[in-house]
Design a protein around this motif. Structure first.
Motif, short mmCIF file in Angstrom:
data_model
loop_
_atom_site.label_atom_id
_atom_site.label_comp_id
_atom_site.label_asym_id
_atom_site.label_seq_id
_atom_site.Cartn_x
_atom_site.Cartn_y
_atom_site.Cartn_z
N TYR A 192 -1.71 24.22 7.21
CA TYR A 192 -1.62 24.39 5.77
C TYR A 192 -0.93 25.70 5.40
O TYR A 192 -0.21 25.77 4.40
CB TYR A 192 -2.99 24.33 5.10
N GLY A 193 -1.14 26.74 6.20
CA GLY A 193 -0.58 28.06 5.88
C GLY A 193 0.92 28.10 5.77
O GLY A 193 1.48 29.05 5.20
N TRP A 194 1.60 27.09 6.29
CA TRP A 194 3.06 27.03 6.16
C TRP A 194 3.48 25.77 5.40
O TRP A 194 3.97 25.83 4.28
CB TRP A 194 3.72 27.08 7.53
N THR A 195 3.22 24.60 5.98
CA THR A 195 3.68 23.35 5.37
C THR A 195 2.90 23.02 4.09
O THR A 195 3.47 22.52 3.12
CB THR A 195 3.57 22.20 6.37
N GLY A 196 1.60 23.30 4.10
CA GLY A 196 0.81 23.05 2.91
C GLY A 196 1.25 23.93 1.74
O GLY A 196 1.35 23.47 0.59
N VAL A 197 1.51 25.19 2.05
CA VAL A 197 2.00 26.11 1.03
C VAL A 197 3.37 25.68 0.53
O VAL A 197 3.67 25.73 -0.67
CB VAL A 197 2.05 27.55 1.58
N GLU A 198 4.21 25.20 1.45
CA GLU A 198 5.53 24.71 1.04
C GLU A 198 5.41 23.52 0.10
O GLU A 198 6.17 23.39 -0.87
CB GLU A 198 6.36 24.33 2.26
N ALA A 199 4.43 22.64 0.38
CA ALA A 199 4.21 21.49 -0.51
C ALA A 199 3.83 21.97 -1.91
O ALA A 199 4.30 21.41 -2.92
CB ALA A 199 3.11 20.59 0.06
N GLU A 200 3.01 23.00 -1.99
CA GLU A 200 2.63 23.56 -3.29
C GLU A 200 3.87 24.03 -4.04
O GLU A 200 4.04 23.75 -5.23
CB GLU A 200 1.68 24.75 -3.10
N LEU A 201 4.74 24.76 -3.34
CA LEU A 201 5.94 25.30 -3.98
C LEU A 201 6.91 24.20 -4.41
O LEU A 201 7.61 24.35 -5.41
CB LEU A 201 6.64 26.26 -3.01
#
Length: 333
Positions: free
Chosen positions: A189-198
């Motif tokens: 989540y710390g990378w791909t999940g955050v990217e999904a948020e953005l």
């Protein structure tokens, strides 16, 4: 299995990677000792503390001239096990499998204290728990661990992995996969999940730790090999002192730490790095008494889970797979 075979082949080279006269001379002359650290992947926020330690001069203060490199085809574990790299970024699963095969690689610090990975899916797929995997298509990288984890989660909800279509998508990223008839994938989540948020793409996230304490393993970790520990314990200690300072700085100063990572990896998306760094800042140390500390119970629990799921051919000697000895302020297992 191919990765393990590569590790076994690589470790045969270790006899030729002992201390050289040049290295000894550098130390006696007061020159910085040259050290190589190999990443597990391209630079990202899991690695920020290393870049901070280099940029802020923490490695210099310990007399270390550190070169941070990407792994290439050989893989980080192979390079570290063989002595081609002094330190590396690895993960508990890989070290567990390697040690069971007789490869002398050792985890010396947990970069992130708890497992932040899980199965992600677009909200319109309506996958909210493992039972919803039924009739869906999973996109993975072809590891036996993937099917075992999916199966163990589904069994808790009385469903069967036979009802899941598993496809190997290789290195395709989550967002590409979701456009190719894939319903869910394993992400951090710390990378791909955050990217999904953005991106404004809403996802459902099923964290492994919500379903089993045994799946709360260390990923990623810093590693070295047994020869390095035996021959250069002070170097290991100095390296970890500086790395600890780097990660502690990233914890306290995520925005500046992100800027340092971007300076060293300018191709990364600035907004993603900044947001990811902010999200991870509290995750590096989390509830541990200090950054990097590892527990024997975590190594035993996950190795036991792997063995029970036929992912290991024999049980792991967990107390030899990691050490807290070289972290600042000492420490026991």
């Amino acid at each position: 299995m191919k990765k393990i075979l590569l590790l076994i082949a690589a470790v045969l080279l270790i006899a030729g990677c002992s201390n050289t006269k040049e290295e000894n001379k550098e130390q006696s002359d007061g020159k910085k000792q040259k050290i190589t650290v190999v990443l597990d992947w391209t630079a990202n926020t899991n690695h920020t503390g290393l870049y901070v330690a280099k940029e802020k001069g923490y490695f210099d203060e310990e007399g270390l001239d550190v070169d941070i490199i990407t792994p290439g085809e050989a893989g980080a574990d192979s390079l570290v096990a063989s002595g081609k790299a002094d330190f590396g970024v690895s993960y508990q699963e890989g070290i567990t499998q390697a040690r069971v095969q007789g490869v002398p690689i050792v985890s010396i610090a947990a970069i992130i204290q708890h497992n932040t990975s899980g199965f992600a899916s677009p909200v319109d797929k309506n996958i909210k728990s493992p039972k919803d995997f039924v009739g869906k298509t999973y996109g993975g990288w072809g590891s036996e661990v993937e099917s075992s984890v999916i199966s163990s989660l589904m069994k808790q909800e009385k469903t069967d992995i036979k009802d899941v279509d598993i496809i190997n998508i290789g290195d395709a990223d989550y967002f590409t996969a979701m456009k190719q008839n894939i319903d869910f994938a394993w992400i951090y989540y710390g990378w791909t999940g955050v990217e999904a948020e953005l991106r404004g793409e809403k996802i459902n996230m099923i964290y492994l730790t919500d379903y089993s304490d045994k799946l709360d393993y260390y990923t990623p970790v810093l590693s070295t090999n047994e020869k390095m520990i035996a021959d250069k314990p002070e170097t290991v200690k100095s390296f970890l002192k500086a790395a600890s300072q780097g990660y502690e700085y990233a914890i306290d100063n995520p925005d500046d730490a992100a800027s340092i990572l971007l300076k060293n990896a300018p191709d990364l998306d600035e907004e993603l790095v900044k947001k990811s760094q902010e999200w991870l800042a509290a995750k590096y140390q989390d509830d541990a008494p200090r950054w990097g500390e590892q527990k024997l119970s975590v190594w035993e629990n996950y190795a036991g889970w792997m063995y029970d799921n036929n992912l290991l051919e024999k049980k792991l000697e967990a107390d030899k797979a990691f050490t807290n000895e070289f972290l600042p302020d000492g420490g026991d297992k």
